[in-house]
Motif scaffolding. Structure first.
Motif, mmCIF file in Angstrom:
data_model
loop_
_atom_site.group_PDB
_atom_site.id
_atom_site.type_symbol
_atom_site.label_atom_id
_atom_site.label_comp_id
_atom_site.label_asym_id
_atom_site.label_seq_id
_atom_site.Cartn_x
_atom_site.Cartn_y
_atom_site.Cartn_z
ATOM 1 N N ALA A 1 0.845 -1.203 0.000
ATOM 2 C CA ALA A 1 0.000 0.000 0.000
ATOM 3 C C ALA A 1 0.876 1.247 0.000
ATOM 4 C CB ALA A 1 -0.922 0.002 1.207
ATOM 5 N N VAL A 2 0.475 2.235 -0.794
ATOM 6 C CA VAL A 2 1.191 3.502 -0.923
ATOM 7 C C VAL A 2 0.208 4.650 -0.653
ATOM 8 C CG1 VAL A 2 2.418 5.031 -2.515
ATOM 9 C CG2 VAL A 2 2.841 2.571 -2.573
ATOM 10 N N PRO A 3 0.575 5.665 0.142
ATOM 11 C CA PRO A 3 -0.329 6.796 0.391
ATOM 12 C C PRO A 3 -0.771 7.461 -0.911
ATOM 13 C CG PRO A 3 1.523 6.862 1.913
ATOM 14 C CD PRO A 3 1.834 5.778 0.911
ATOM 15 N N GLU A 4 -2.010 7.948 -0.916
ATOM 16 C CA GLU A 4 -2.558 8.542 -2.131
ATOM 17 C C GLU A 4 -1.781 9.777 -2.587
ATOM 18 O OE1 GLU A 4 -6.464 10.169 -1.711
ATOM 19 O OE2 GLU A 4 -6.101 10.940 0.296
ATOM 20 N N LEU A 5 -0.964 10.349 -1.702
ATOM 21 C CA LEU A 5 -0.130 11.498 -2.063
ATOM 22 C C LEU A 5 0.751 11.188 -3.265
ATOM 23 C CD1 LEU A 5 1.107 14.302 -1.389
ATOM 24 C CD2 LEU A 5 2.676 13.110 0.156
ATOM 25 N N PHE A 6 1.156 9.909 -3.411
ATOM 26 C CA PHE A 6 2.072 9.526 -4.492
ATOM 27 C C PHE A 6 1.337 8.962 -5.702
ATOM 28 C CE2 PHE A 6 4.283 8.973 -0.433
ATOM 29 C CZ PHE A 6 5.384 9.793 -0.625
ATOM 30 N N LEU A 7 0.011 9.007 -5.698
ATOM 31 C CA LEU A 7 -0.758 8.354 -6.746
ATOM 32 C C LEU A 7 -0.398 8.865 -8.135
ATOM 33 C CD1 LEU A 7 -2.953 6.314 -7.430
ATOM 34 C CD2 LEU A 7 -4.654 8.111 -7.090
ATOM 35 N N ALA A 8 -0.241 10.172 -8.274
ATOM 36 C CA ALA A 8 0.044 10.746 -9.597
ATOM 37 C C ALA A 8 1.417 10.343 -10.116
ATOM 38 C CB ALA A 8 -0.070 12.270 -9.542
ATOM 39 N N LYS A 9 2.310 9.903 -9.233
ATOM 40 C CA LYS A 9 3.669 9.567 -9.647
ATOM 41 C C LYS A 9 3.870 8.065 -9.833
ATOM 42 C CE LYS A 9 5.394 13.591 -7.115
ATOM 43 N NZ LYS A 9 5.634 14.423 -8.280
ATOM 44 N N LEU A 10 2.832 7.278 -9.558
ATOM 45 C CA LEU A 10 2.950 5.824 -9.695
ATOM 46 C C LEU A 10 2.623 5.403 -11.113
ATOM 47 C CD1 LEU A 10 1.190 4.688 -6.394
ATOM 48 C CD2 LEU A 10 3.639 4.712 -6.873
ATOM 49 N N ASP B 1 -3.776 -0.407 -8.329
ATOM 50 C CA ASP B 1 -5.211 -0.646 -8.141
ATOM 51 C C ASP B 1 -6.018 0.566 -8.604
ATOM 52 O OD1 ASP B 1 -7.563 -1.819 -7.462
ATOM 53 O OD2 ASP B 1 -7.204 -1.883 -5.305
ATOM 54 N N THR B 2 -7.247 0.308 -9.031
ATOM 55 C CA THR B 2 -8.118 1.382 -9.524
ATOM 56 C C THR B 2 -8.844 2.114 -8.405
ATOM 57 O OG1 THR B 2 -9.927 -0.222 -9.801
ATOM 58 C CG2 THR B 2 -8.495 0.182 -11.713
ATOM 59 N N ARG B 3 -8.713 1.634 -7.159
ATOM 60 C CA ARG B 3 -9.430 2.252 -6.046
ATOM 61 C C ARG B 3 -8.471 2.637 -4.925
ATOM 62 N NH1 ARG B 3 -14.866 -1.538 -5.313
ATOM 63 N NH2 ARG B 3 -15.615 -1.338 -7.472
ATOM 64 N N VAL B 4 -8.827 3.719 -4.231
ATOM 65 C CA VAL B 4 -8.114 4.157 -3.035
ATOM 66 C C VAL B 4 -8.949 3.765 -1.822
ATOM 67 C CG1 VAL B 4 -7.244 6.148 -1.741
ATOM 68 C CG2 VAL B 4 -6.970 6.057 -4.229
ATOM 69 N N ASP B 5 -8.324 3.155 -0.834
ATOM 70 C CA ASP B 5 -9.032 2.741 0.370
ATOM 71 C C ASP B 5 -9.526 3.988 1.111
ATOM 72 O OD1 ASP B 5 -9.602 1.997 3.115
ATOM 73 O OD2 ASP B 5 -8.608 0.092 2.692
ATOM 74 N N PRO B 6 -10.842 4.142 1.328
ATOM 75 C CA PRO B 6 -11.358 5.356 1.973
ATOM 76 C C PRO B 6 -10.981 5.467 3.449
ATOM 77 C CG PRO B 6 -13.120 3.752 1.664
ATOM 78 C CD PRO B 6 -11.916 3.206 0.952
#
Length: 361
Positions: free
Chosen positions: A207-216, A242-247
């Protein structure tokens, strides 16, 4: 007499104090310009610096779980007794290899009966076609015989399928696990006979924090380690995100692939990893410059001899430094030492003077 001596001494002390205040140093204080003295008293000494753009590669540390490239529990679709076992625990098998055979005598008998009925109905249908040509048989009778033949063919296919259900094969190349059945034992539908895993390549989910989503993105390299092999580093690449972020955790699951031809890694293993991306530029400040208030972050920017409070948006961190996404630019002077004594509008005295303040390096 003692009282007189004490009175004289007290008078001398009072007189000296009055002279000091009204005629000595006290008069010098009164003569100093009020504005200059007040300004010196209010100025707070601080250290200021300019934010600087630095190389900041994307580096994420995470915890991951190993999964097989392909994994399946080998089960039976029918209930019957084990007639033969054709695999050894822990051995490699190929797709289509027979693993277990169940008792198939009844299934073979059903297939033989269905095939006999199908042959008979097919023979009758062929003879009826000749009779139909001579008008000795109606079209309706011919259609009925054809339907009987087709029904018997379907029964043969069903009987053959039931027979095949008693022969359990490997669905893909892989390594079988522990055997959970014995020769002659009764197997129930859904009961696990053994496991089959393709371990030539393993998946590492983390799992990776959503902060890095744009760079993955697929292709990023990872380096992983396991406590089972403390001196080894396993390298791999990101395969998918993954296509979803854990809320709840605000994290996204990333899957990397690691070559495992040496079979060291096993499904379920726990690994620590680092994900890295090529270096990029980021506007950096020392962490000491950040002033947190509730959920917001602020800095003090020096301008015209005063500290001005400004809200900023933070990005990634590394020891001693933090990335600034919004709020200041590389041309601003930011207080990096002495923030505890400041509030918005406080007069400051920058160490070495504002022109000499150095950028973060």
């Amino acid at each position: 007499m003692n009282r007189n001596i004490v009175a004289v001494a007290l008078a001398v002390v009072l007189g000296a104090s009055a002279w000091y205040y009204f005629g000595g140093a006290g008069s010098d204080r009164r003569q100093a310009p009020d504005g200059v003295r007040a300004g010196v008293a209010r100025a707070v000494p601080v250290v200021a610096a300019r934010p600087a753009f630095k190389d900041f590669p994307l580096q994420v540390e995470a915890l991951g779980t190993v999964r097989a490239k392909e994994s399946v529990d080998i089960t039976s679709k029918v209930a019957d007794r084990v007639a033969a076992i054709h695999f050894e625990e822990g051995k490699q098998v190929k797709r289509g290899d027979v693993l277990v055979e169940l008792d198939n005598q009844e299934a073979r008998a059903d297939l033989a009966a269905a095939e006999a009925a199908e042959r008979d109905s097919r023979s009758q249908y062929k003879r009826s076609q000749e009779l139909f040509q001579t008008r000795a048989l109606s079209e309706a009778q011919l259609d009925q015989l054809e339907a009987t033949m087709l029904a018997n063919q379907a029964r043969v296919a069903a009987a053959r399928s039931r027979l095949n259900d008693r022969i359990i094969t490997a669905p893909f190349n892989g390594r079988v696990g522990l055997r959970n059945v014995s020769l002659g034992g009764l197997v129930s539908p859904g009961a696990v006979i053994t496991t089959l895993d393709d371990l030539s390549v393993v998946k590492l989910d983390f799992a990776v924090p959503e902060l890095f989503l744009a760079k993955l993105e697929p292709g990023l390299t990872i380096e992983a380690q396991s406590s089972a092999y403390p001196d080894m580093t396993f390298k791999g690449r990101v395969d998918s995100v993954d296509t979803r972020v854990d809320p709840t955790t605000r994290a996204v699951v990333v899957r990397a692939l690691i070559d495992n031809r040496n079979n060291r890694l096993r499904p379920g293993m726990f690994m620590t990893l680092k994900l890295e991306r090529s270096a990029g530029k980021a506007l950096m400040l020392p962490e000491s410059a950040i002033v947190p208030e509730d959920t917001k972050q602020f800095v003090f920017v020096v301008a015209d001899g005063r500290a001005h409070k400004r809200e900023v948006t933070l990005g990634r961190r590394r020891p001693g430094e933090v990335e600034i996404l919004e709020g200041v630019t590389e041309t601003d002077f930011v207080v990096i030492d002495g923030t505890l004594s400041l509030h918005d509008g406080t007069a400051v005295a920058v160490r070495d003077g504002e022109p000499g303040a150095q950028a973060v390096s």
